[in-house]
Motif scaffolding. Structure first.
Motif, PDB file in Angstrom:
ATOM      1  N   UNK A 143       0.817  -1.207   0.000  1.00  0.00           N
ATOM      2  CA  UNK A 143       0.000   0.000   0.000  1.00  0.00           C
ATOM      3  C   UNK A 143       0.853   1.260   0.000  1.00  0.00           C
ATOM      4  N   UNK A 144       0.295   2.316  -0.524  1.00  0.00           N
ATOM      5  CA  UNK A 144       0.937   3.622  -0.482  1.00  0.00           C
ATOM      6  C   UNK A 144       0.659   4.222   0.895  1.00  0.00           C
ATOM      7  N   UNK A 149      -0.652  10.953   6.989  1.00  0.00           N
ATOM      8  CA  UNK A 149      -0.301  10.053   8.088  1.00  0.00           C
ATOM      9  C   UNK A 149       1.213  10.008   8.283  1.00  0.00           C
ATOM     10  N   UNK A 150       1.962  10.026   7.189  1.00  0.00           N
ATOM     11  CA  UNK A 150       3.420  10.018   7.297  1.00  0.00           C
ATOM     12  C   UNK A 150       3.914  11.300   7.967  1.00  0.00           C
ATOM     13  N   UNK A 151       3.343  12.436   7.565  1.00  0.00           N
ATOM     14  CA  UNK A 151       3.743  13.717   8.180  1.00  0.00           C
ATOM     15  C   UNK A 151       3.450  13.726   9.670  1.00  0.00           C
ATOM     16  N   UNK A 152       2.322  13.113  10.045  1.00  0.00           N
ATOM     17  CA  UNK A 152       1.921  13.084  11.455  1.00  0.00           C
ATOM     18  C   UNK A 152       2.551  11.915  12.224  1.00  0.00           C
ATOM     19  N   UNK A 153       3.421  11.135  11.529  1.00  0.00           N
ATOM     20  CA  UNK A 153       4.094   9.980  12.143  1.00  0.00           C
ATOM     21  C   UNK A 153       3.083   8.961  12.685  1.00  0.00           C
ATOM     22  N   UNK A 160       0.951   5.456  12.663  1.00  0.00           N
ATOM     23  CA  UNK A 160       1.037   4.071  12.243  1.00  0.00           C
ATOM     24  C   UNK A 160      -0.291   3.411  12.567  1.00  0.00           C
ATOM     25  N   UNK A 161      -0.550   2.270  11.943  1.00  0.00           N
ATOM     26  CA  UNK A 161      -1.801   1.578  12.234  1.00  0.00           C
ATOM     27  C   UNK A 161      -1.947   0.323  11.398  1.00  0.00           C
ATOM     28  N   UNK A 162      -3.166  -0.178  11.323  1.00  0.00           N
ATOM     29  CA  UNK A 162      -3.463  -1.375  10.554  1.00  0.00           C
ATOM     30  C   UNK A 162      -4.894  -1.302  10.044  1.00  0.00           C
ATOM     31  N   UNK A 163      -5.140  -2.091   8.997  1.00  0.00           N
ATOM     32  CA  UNK A 163      -6.491  -2.190   8.418  1.00  0.00           C
ATOM     33  C   UNK A 163      -6.758  -3.656   8.112  1.00  0.00           C
ATOM     34  N   UNK A 164      -7.925  -4.136   8.498  1.00  0.00           N
ATOM     35  CA  UNK A 164      -8.333  -5.490   8.148  1.00  0.00           C
ATOM     36  C   UNK A 164      -9.318  -5.380   6.992  1.00  0.00           C
ATOM     37  N   UNK A 165      -9.007  -6.070   5.897  1.00  0.00           N
ATOM     38  CA  UNK A 165      -9.824  -6.014   4.685  1.00  0.00           C
ATOM     39  C   UNK A 165     -10.377  -7.405   4.401  1.00  0.00           C
ATOM     40  N   UNK A 225      -4.919  -8.628   7.170  1.00  0.00           N
ATOM     41  CA  UNK A 225      -4.582  -7.437   7.946  1.00  0.00           C
ATOM     42  C   UNK A 225      -3.366  -6.793   7.301  1.00  0.00           C
ATOM     43  N   UNK A 226      -3.479  -5.509   7.001  1.00  0.00           N
ATOM     44  CA  UNK A 226      -2.388  -4.763   6.384  1.00  0.00           C
ATOM     45  C   UNK A 226      -1.853  -3.785   7.412  1.00  0.00           C
ATOM     46  N   UNK A 227      -0.554  -3.896   7.670  1.00  0.00           N
ATOM     47  CA  UNK A 227       0.098  -3.045   8.671  1.00  0.00           C
ATOM     48  C   UNK A 227       0.694  -1.803   7.992  1.00  0.00           C
ATOM     49  N   UNK A 228       0.559  -0.681   8.627  1.00  0.00           N
ATOM     50  CA  UNK A 228       1.178   0.572   8.171  1.00  0.00           C
ATOM     51  C   UNK A 228       2.185   0.974   9.239  1.00  0.00           C
ATOM     52  N   UNK A 229       3.472   0.775   8.925  1.00  0.00           N
ATOM     53  CA  UNK A 229       4.548   1.081   9.882  1.00  0.00           C
ATOM     54  C   UNK A 229       5.544   2.011   9.196  1.00  0.00           C
TER      55      UNK A 229
END
Length: 112
Positions: free
Chosen positions: A34-35, A40-44, A46-51, A105-109
Protein backbone atom coordinates in the motif's frame (compact mmCIF):
# COMPACT_ATOMS: atom_id res chain seq x y z
CA UNK A 1 20.53 -43.16 -47.88
CA UNK A 2 17.42 -41.13 -47.28
CA UNK A 3 17.64 -37.67 -45.72
CA UNK A 4 16.63 -37.36 -42.08
CA UNK A 5 13.18 -35.88 -41.53
CA UNK A 6 13.15 -32.27 -40.36
CA UNK A 7 13.09 -31.85 -36.57
CA UNK A 8 9.66 -31.52 -35.04
CA UNK A 9 8.77 -27.99 -33.91
CA UNK A 10 9.38 -27.40 -30.22
CA UNK A 11 6.13 -27.08 -28.29
CA UNK A 12 6.00 -24.97 -25.12
CA UNK A 13 5.56 -27.04 -22.01
CA UNK A 14 1.92 -27.10 -20.94
CA UNK A 15 1.02 -25.21 -17.80
CA UNK A 16 0.88 -27.82 -15.08
CA UNK A 17 -2.66 -28.52 -13.98
CA UNK A 18 -3.46 -28.85 -10.33
CA UNK A 19 -3.00 -32.42 -9.17
CA UNK A 20 -6.25 -34.33 -9.22
CA UNK A 21 -8.14 -33.63 -6.05
CA UNK A 22 -5.73 -30.98 -4.72
CA UNK A 23 -7.22 -28.62 -2.17
CA UNK A 24 -5.36 -25.47 -1.18
CA UNK A 25 -6.16 -22.00 0.04
CA UNK A 26 -5.82 -18.74 -1.86
CA UNK A 27 -2.20 -17.87 -2.67
CA UNK A 28 -0.71 -14.41 -3.17
CA UNK A 29 1.00 -14.32 -6.58
CA UNK A 30 2.08 -10.68 -6.79
CA UNK A 31 1.65 -8.61 -3.62
CA UNK A 32 1.17 -4.85 -3.99
CA UNK A 33 2.37 -2.78 -1.03
CA UNK A 34 0.00 0.00 0.00
CA UNK A 35 0.94 3.62 -0.48
CA UNK A 36 1.50 5.38 2.84
CA UNK A 37 -0.94 8.31 3.06
CA UNK A 38 1.17 11.52 3.04
CA UNK A 39 -0.81 13.12 5.89
CA UNK A 40 -0.30 10.05 8.09
CA UNK A 41 3.42 10.02 7.30
CA UNK A 42 3.74 13.72 8.18
CA UNK A 43 1.92 13.08 11.45
CA UNK A 44 4.09 9.98 12.14
CA UNK A 45 0.92 7.86 12.42
CA UNK A 46 1.04 4.07 12.24
CA UNK A 47 -1.80 1.58 12.23
CA UNK A 48 -3.46 -1.37 10.55
CA UNK A 49 -6.49 -2.19 8.42
CA UNK A 50 -8.33 -5.49 8.15
CA UNK A 51 -9.82 -6.01 4.69
CA UNK A 52 -12.29 -8.73 3.71
CA UNK A 53 -12.68 -9.60 0.02
CA UNK A 54 -13.57 -12.34 -2.43
CA UNK A 55 -10.97 -14.00 -4.65
CA UNK A 56 -12.93 -15.36 -7.63
CA UNK A 57 -12.21 -18.66 -9.38
CA UNK A 58 -10.22 -16.72 -12.01
CA UNK A 59 -8.09 -14.98 -9.33
CA UNK A 60 -9.76 -11.55 -9.43
CA UNK A 61 -10.53 -9.53 -6.29
CA UNK A 62 -14.12 -8.39 -5.73
CA UNK A 63 -16.14 -6.95 -2.84
CA UNK A 64 -13.13 -5.57 -0.93
CA UNK A 65 -14.26 -3.82 2.23
CA UNK A 66 -12.75 -2.70 5.52
CA UNK A 67 -13.91 -4.75 8.52
CA UNK A 68 -11.74 -3.02 11.14
CA UNK A 69 -8.98 -0.42 11.33
CA UNK A 70 -6.88 1.39 13.89
CA UNK A 71 -6.86 4.34 13.81
CA UNK A 72 -10.23 4.44 12.00
CA UNK A 73 -10.35 5.59 8.36
CA UNK A 74 -6.76 6.94 8.11
CA UNK A 75 -5.37 4.01 6.09
CA UNK A 76 -8.59 2.40 4.78
CA UNK A 77 -8.51 3.65 1.17
CA UNK A 78 -4.88 2.67 0.56
CA UNK A 79 -5.34 -0.75 2.16
CA UNK A 80 -8.31 -1.56 -0.11
CA UNK A 81 -6.43 -0.25 -3.17
CA UNK A 82 -3.43 -2.49 -2.45
CA UNK A 83 -5.68 -5.57 -2.10
CA UNK A 84 -7.52 -4.76 -5.33
CA UNK A 85 -4.19 -4.52 -7.21
CA UNK A 86 -2.67 -7.68 -5.69
CA UNK A 87 -2.69 -10.80 -7.88
CA UNK A 88 -4.00 -14.02 -6.31
CA UNK A 89 -4.21 -17.68 -7.28
CA UNK A 90 -7.71 -18.91 -6.36
CA UNK A 91 -8.61 -21.50 -3.76
CA UNK A 92 -8.73 -25.06 -5.08
CA UNK A 93 -11.19 -27.65 -3.88
CA UNK A 94 -10.56 -31.11 -5.31
CA UNK A 95 -8.52 -29.55 -8.12
CA UNK A 96 -11.26 -27.05 -9.07
CA UNK A 97 -10.82 -23.28 -8.65
CA UNK A 98 -13.58 -21.75 -6.53
CA UNK A 99 -14.56 -18.35 -5.14
CA UNK A 100 -13.50 -17.76 -1.55
CA UNK A 101 -13.75 -15.04 1.06
CA UNK A 102 -10.42 -13.90 2.47
CA UNK A 103 -9.53 -11.57 5.32
CA UNK A 104 -6.11 -9.88 5.51
CA UNK A 105 -4.58 -7.44 7.95
CA UNK A 106 -2.39 -4.76 6.38
CA UNK A 107 0.10 -3.05 8.67
CA UNK A 108 1.18 0.57 8.17
CA UNK A 109 4.55 1.08 9.88
CA UNK A 110 6.99 3.92 9.40
CA UNK A 111 10.66 3.08 8.97
CA UNK A 112 12.61 3.80 12.12
Amino acid sequence: TTPAPPPAPVQPAPTPAAPQGETRDVLVVTPVAPTYPPQAARNREEGWVEVEFTVTADGKVTNASVTASNPPRIFDREAVRSIERTTFSPRLENGVAVNSTVRRRIEFKLGR
